[in-house]
Scaffold this active site. Sequence first.
Site, PDB file in Angstrom:
ATOM      1  N   ASP A 170       0.836  -1.195   0.000  1.00 54.73           N
ATOM      2  CA  ASP A 170       0.000   0.000   0.000  1.00 54.73           C
ATOM      3  C   ASP A 170       0.876   1.253   0.000  1.00 54.73           C
ATOM      4  O   ASP A 170       2.101   1.171   0.065  1.00 54.73           O
ATOM      5  CB  ASP A 170      -0.935  -0.037   1.216  1.00 54.73           C
ATOM      6  CG  ASP A 170      -2.287   0.581   0.924  1.00 54.73           C
ATOM      7  OD1 ASP A 170      -2.393   1.433   0.028  1.00 54.73           O
ATOM      8  OD2 ASP A 170      -3.268   0.220   1.626  1.00 54.73           O
ATOM      9  N   ASP A 231     -10.723   2.530  -3.453  1.00 49.01           N
ATOM     10  CA  ASP A 231     -11.158   1.232  -2.944  1.00 49.01           C
ATOM     11  C   ASP A 231     -12.581   0.926  -3.401  1.00 49.01           C
ATOM     12  O   ASP A 231     -13.450   1.799  -3.403  1.00 49.01           O
ATOM     13  CB  ASP A 231     -11.160   1.233  -1.411  1.00 49.01           C
ATOM     14  CG  ASP A 231      -9.766   1.157  -0.816  1.00 49.01           C
ATOM     15  OD1 ASP A 231      -8.787   1.137  -1.580  1.00 49.01           O
ATOM     16  OD2 ASP A 231      -9.670   1.118   0.419  1.00 49.01           O
TER      17      ASP A 231
END
Length: 420
Positions: A170, A231
Amino acid sequence: MKLESGIQQPGFLLALRFLALVLWSFPGARALDNGLAMTPTMGWLHWERFMCNVDCQEEPDSCISEKLFMQMAELMDSDGWKDVGYEYLCIDDCWMAPKRDSKGRLQADPKRFPGGIQGLANYVHSKGLKLGIYADVGNKTCAGFPGSFGYYDIDAQTFADWGVDLLKFDGCHCDSMEHLENGYKHMSLALNRTGRSIVYSCEWPLYMWPFRKPNYTEIRQYCNHWRNFDDVYDSWQSIKNILDWTSSNQKRIVDVAGPGGWNDPDMLVIGNFGLSWDQQVTQMALWAIMAAPLLMSNDLRHISPQAKALLQDKDVIAINQDPVGKQGYRLRKEDNIEVWERPLSDLAWAVAMVNLQEIGGPRFYTISIASLGQGMACIPDCIITQLLPAKRKLGFYQWTSDLKIQINPTGTVLLRLAAN
């Protein structure tokens, strides 16, 4: 590649179909040299469904723990998921202890993962599956656990020592674009130096877009797949947003995808709560067209037979996993109908027709066969099979024919066009 195409001029010969194979077979940008992800990665990832639930006392069945992953591994093995290609069982954020150990190594939370990640990896491997794990390029993960900045080499070796097979890396809590880019490159090289085969899933372009356009040719050289957009949520609006972003940026991202490196529109949320049946069909069909990694985020312990059958549909998975590895694209949009297409091996094509209208009932849409597959899908004719929402043979069509399809609101009809 021309992404918005009209009807081609007549007079094509059969030989043009074979020319198409040559044209579509040119490799894109050079891929990460680790021999992995030659087709899009398939598996299960905990984040959208289970998020950062660390309260195992109050919610023992849904907290991020080795118990959860062992149960999912057991089901992936016993309920047919592994057999159709779902191979990677992936841990997302919130698995870590709050601090590194005395040697600077990451460690799993000892209460929630009493056997450690290596013990979990051994169990997952015993089921014929592979284990994915999560870390962050910055100082902390998105949920505030230790980041990998300054520890790239030691973290890569730790993951290799544990038997990890995939890393989702990430991009939270990184203080500059220079650190972000250099960190993603450093971790890629560090993983390869371990000598272990570890798929590298990046979020590099997602964090770059607010500041400048990513260099996808470079990203492909370091990553096996990469997130571009927000997301995914368990909602139709989220799915629409992802499709809109992808089609709006397709001229930049489609051609760079191919064996070894893929655009990642995020997890499949089929089998959860937010999508209707038709919307679940749309996500499955379009993720196949987009050559997307198929990483489910759902509860395999409580999934409907209908959702399970959709996720395990071998014909649709075959489109996603097609060895030519060319990402599809939106061909046209008119009157709330979108047509997407994707070239496949053996000169076949996949075509998805999406009805974005959210009022009224099913709609009919008619399209010229000659406009599909860059004008070459059905020269001089082809057999068309509907795969979704239900499989049925539509029959023989000539290049000069029209095709009329009925599509439910927010639903998709997925077709396969193959030479007669």
